[in-house]
Design an enzyme around this catalytic site. Structure first.
Site, PDB file in Angstrom:
ATOM      1  N   SER A   7     -22.796  39.671  19.492  1.00 30.47           N
ATOM      2  CA  SER A   7     -22.275  38.411  19.128  1.00 30.47           C
ATOM      3  C   SER A   7     -21.836  38.540  17.709  1.00 30.47           C
ATOM      4  O   SER A   7     -22.430  38.436  16.869  1.00 30.47           O
ATOM      5  CB  SER A   7     -23.371  37.218  19.263  1.00 30.47           C
ATOM      6  OG  SER A   7     -22.773  36.245  18.610  1.00 30.47           O
ATOM      7  N   HIS A  32     -19.243  39.689  22.139  1.00 30.69           N
ATOM      8  CA  HIS A  32     -19.409  38.438  22.629  1.00 30.69           C
ATOM      9  C   HIS A  32     -18.974  37.305  21.578  1.00 30.69           C
ATOM     10  O   HIS A  32     -18.999  37.478  20.642  1.00 30.69           O
ATOM     11  CB  HIS A  32     -20.913  37.977  22.902  1.00 30.69           C
ATOM     12  CG  HIS A  32     -21.515  37.044  23.344  1.00 30.69           C
ATOM     13  ND1 HIS A  32     -21.479  36.461  24.684  1.00 30.69           N
ATOM     14  CD2 HIS A  32     -22.000  35.682  22.730  1.00 30.69           C
ATOM     15  CE1 HIS A  32     -21.849  35.228  24.613  1.00 30.69           C
ATOM     16  NE2 HIS A  32     -22.281  34.716  23.648  1.00 30.69           N
ATOM     17  N   ASP A  34     -18.525  33.605  20.587  1.00 24.81           N
ATOM     18  CA  ASP A  34     -18.987  32.362  20.792  1.00 24.81           C
ATOM     19  C   ASP A  34     -17.891  31.166  20.099  1.00 24.81           C
ATOM     20  O   ASP A  34     -17.619  30.967  19.026  1.00 24.81           O
ATOM     21  CB  ASP A  34     -20.284  32.058  19.712  1.00 24.81           C
ATOM     22  CG  ASP A  34     -21.335  32.870  20.613  1.00 24.81           C
ATOM     23  OD1 ASP A  34     -21.717  32.483  21.707  1.00 24.81           O
ATOM     24  OD2 ASP A  34     -21.946  33.761  19.982  1.00 24.81           O
ATOM     25  N   MET A  36     -16.832  27.383  19.778  1.00 20.09           N
ATOM     26  CA  MET A  36     -17.617  25.877  19.550  1.00 20.09           C
ATOM     27  C   MET A  36     -16.707  24.890  19.115  1.00 20.09           C
ATOM     28  O   MET A  36     -15.932  25.413  18.308  1.00 20.09           O
ATOM     29  CB  MET A  36     -18.937  26.288  18.660  1.00 20.09           C
ATOM     30  CG  MET A  36     -19.965  27.305  18.876  1.00 20.09           C
ATOM     31  SD  MET A  36     -21.488  27.000  17.833  1.00 20.09           S
ATOM     32  CE  MET A  36     -21.927  28.591  18.295  1.00 20.09           C
ATOM     33  N   HIS A  65     -17.703  33.018  25.268  1.00 17.62           N
ATOM     34  CA  HIS A  65     -18.671  32.026  25.667  1.00 17.62           C
ATOM     35  C   HIS A  65     -18.342  30.675  25.177  1.00 17.62           C
ATOM     36  O   HIS A  65     -18.019  30.434  24.078  1.00 17.62           O
ATOM     37  CB  HIS A  65     -19.916  32.448  24.917  1.00 17.62           C
ATOM     38  CG  HIS A  65     -21.136  31.309  25.351  1.00 17.62           C
ATOM     39  ND1 HIS A  65     -22.206  31.555  24.645  1.00 17.62           N
ATOM     40  CD2 HIS A  65     -21.312  30.167  25.889  1.00 17.62           C
ATOM     41  CE1 HIS A  65     -22.994  30.583  24.719  1.00 17.62           C
ATOM     42  NE2 HIS A  65     -22.463  29.736  25.767  1.00 17.62           N
ATOM     43  N   MET A  67     -18.344  27.093  24.602  1.00 20.89           N
ATOM     44  CA  MET A  67     -19.271  25.954  24.121  1.00 20.89           C
ATOM     45  C   MET A  67     -18.573  24.738  23.827  1.00 20.89           C
ATOM     46  O   MET A  67     -18.422  24.213  22.510  1.00 20.89           O
ATOM     47  CB  MET A  67     -20.227  26.361  23.044  1.00 20.89           C
ATOM     48  CG  MET A  67     -21.311  27.225  23.770  1.00 20.89           C
ATOM     49  SD  MET A  67     -22.418  27.891  22.293  1.00 20.89           S
ATOM     50  CE  MET A  67     -21.201  29.441  22.006  1.00 20.89           C
ATOM     51  N   MET A 136     -28.859  30.746  28.790  1.00 17.85           N
ATOM     52  CA  MET A 136     -29.254  30.559  27.714  1.00 17.85           C
ATOM     53  C   MET A 136     -30.886  30.535  27.097  1.00 17.85           C
ATOM     54  O   MET A 136     -31.441  29.739  27.831  1.00 17.85           O
ATOM     55  CB  MET A 136     -28.799  29.278  27.098  1.00 17.85           C
ATOM     56  CG  MET A 136     -27.278  28.949  26.881  1.00 17.85           C
ATOM     57  SD  MET A 136     -26.368  30.158  25.879  1.00 17.85           S
ATOM     58  CE  MET A 136     -27.130  29.928  24.403  1.00 17.85           C
ATOM     59  N   ASP A 174     -28.983  35.052  26.193  1.00 19.23           N
ATOM     60  CA  ASP A 174     -28.308  34.769  24.778  1.00 19.23           C
ATOM     61  C   ASP A 174     -29.216  33.869  24.213  1.00 19.23           C
ATOM     62  O   ASP A 174     -29.374  32.719  24.436  1.00 19.23           O
ATOM     63  CB  ASP A 174     -27.051  34.067  25.160  1.00 19.23           C
ATOM     64  CG  ASP A 174     -25.978  33.827  23.977  1.00 19.23           C
ATOM     65  OD1 ASP A 174     -26.526  34.318  22.802  1.00 19.23           O
ATOM     66  OD2 ASP A 174     -25.101  33.311  23.902  1.00 19.23           O
TER      67      ASP A 174
HETATM   68  C1  DX5 Z   1     -25.704  30.554  20.218  1.00 21.77           C
HETATM   69  C2  DX5 Z   1     -24.718  31.554  20.543  1.00 21.77           C
HETATM   70  C3  DX5 Z   1     -25.272  32.914  20.447  1.00 21.77           C
HETATM   71  C4  DX5 Z   1     -25.700  33.467  19.082  1.00 21.77           C
HETATM   72  C5  DX5 Z   1     -26.853  34.470  19.376  1.00 21.77           C
HETATM   73  O1  DX5 Z   1     -25.121  29.199  20.565  1.00 21.77           O
HETATM   74  O2  DX5 Z   1     -24.150  31.210  21.922  1.00 21.77           O
HETATM   75  O3  DX5 Z   1     -24.220  33.881  21.277  1.00 21.77           O
HETATM   76  O4  DX5 Z   1     -24.672  34.187  18.612  1.00 21.77           O
HETATM   77  O5  DX5 Z   1     -27.377  34.568  17.891  1.00 21.77           O
HETATM   78  P1  DX5 Z   1     -28.753  35.199  17.851  1.00 21.77           P
HETATM   79  O6  DX5 Z   1     -28.946  36.590  18.648  1.00 21.77           O
HETATM   80  O7  DX5 Z   1     -28.672  35.347  16.487  1.00 21.77           O
HETATM   81  O8  DX5 Z   1     -29.706  34.313  18.452  1.00 21.77           O
HETATM   82 ZN    ZN Z   2     -23.171  33.089  23.090  1.00 16.18          ZN
END
Ligand code: DX5
Ligand code: ZN
Length: 227
Positions: A7, A32, A34, A36, A65, A67, A136, A174
């Site tokens: 990620s 990956h 993220d 948001m 991903h 969100m 998750m 994740d």
């Molecule tokens: C959280 C993300 C994850 C995040 C994981 O909302 O979806 O992908 O980057 O980070 P770590 O591995 O640090 O928990």
């Molecule tokens: Zn993620």
């Protein structure tokens, strides 16, 4: 096959190209991403323009991903940007089947995500059309949070359903996946492992990825021996 999806949320954003180039030889075959929106989750990160930039610097699959509140609106933009796999949250999709089919129609692989409070049963009707399911193991929004142990049961449940239904979607986890949690999720049936903070540490990224995968693959072969 056990794979690491690193990620980039935990990477140094001023130098994403170099960060990816270091994580990749450590054995990370998936990036990956993220995304948001500050609505579905209390944080804002990046969107299609950053995915388009990533597309220029790596050939690895981009596991996006989302969100975000209204994923349908942005699916064409992610397709244009070069996303490969698109993950949407069950919690925001009123017409989940339609959204997943839409992703497929745009030439990408559809995947679905559930938050820690969402049960696996809500996905049964779409398991036949997804490339992977993401369970998750933290509440989404931030990197570096603590793993929620109860979520492991959902991974086990999904793996059992997959066998029962004769399907072959992958199971991704994740959030808080690191050396102290990775073996447990792999033994439960996860085969696509998202990790951010466990991988990206200045000067140690490649080594971290290698160590992480070694642990994960050892846990998988132990599991295979037990069967
Ligand atoms: C959280 C993300 C994850 C995040 C994981 O909302 O979806 O992908 O980057 O980070 P770590 O591995 O640090 O928990
Ligand atoms: Zn993620």
């Amino acid at each position: 096959m056990i794979d690491l999806a690193f990620s980039i949320l935990a990477a140094v954003f001023t130098n994403l190209g170099e960060q990816i180039a270091t994580a990749e030889p450590g054995g990370g075959p998936v990036v990956h991403v993220d995304v948001m929106d500050g609505h579905f989750v209390p944080n804002i990160t990046f969107g299609p323009p950053v995915v388009a930039a990533l597309r220029k610097i790596t050939k690895l699959p981009l596991d996006c991903h989302l969100m975000i509140e209204d994923p349908d609106r942005f699916i064409p933009d992610f397709a244009k940007a070069g996303a490969n796999w698109v993950l949407v949250h069950q919690e925001v999709c009123r017409h989940l089947h339609r959204t997943l089919t839409g992703i497929l129609e745009h030439g990408m692989q559809p995947a679905v995500v559930i938050n820690p409070a969402t049960p696996v049963e809500t996905l049964e009707e779409v398991l036949g059309i997804v490339h992977h399911v993401l369970v998750m193991t933290v509440n989404p929004g931030f990197g570096g949070q603590s793993f929620i142990p109860r979520c492991v049961e959902k991974v086990r449940h999904l793996a059992a359903l997959r066998a029962e239904m004769g399907l072959n979607f992958r199971i991704e986890v994740d959030g808080g996946i690191a050396s102290d949690t990775v073996e447990e999720v792999v033994r439960a049936g996860a085969d696509l492992l998202v990790a951010g903070s466990a991988i990206f540490q200045p000067g140690k990224t490649q080594e971290n990825a290698q160590e992480f995968l070694k642990l994960a693959r050892a846990a998988a072969s132990e599991g295979a021996l037990l069967v």
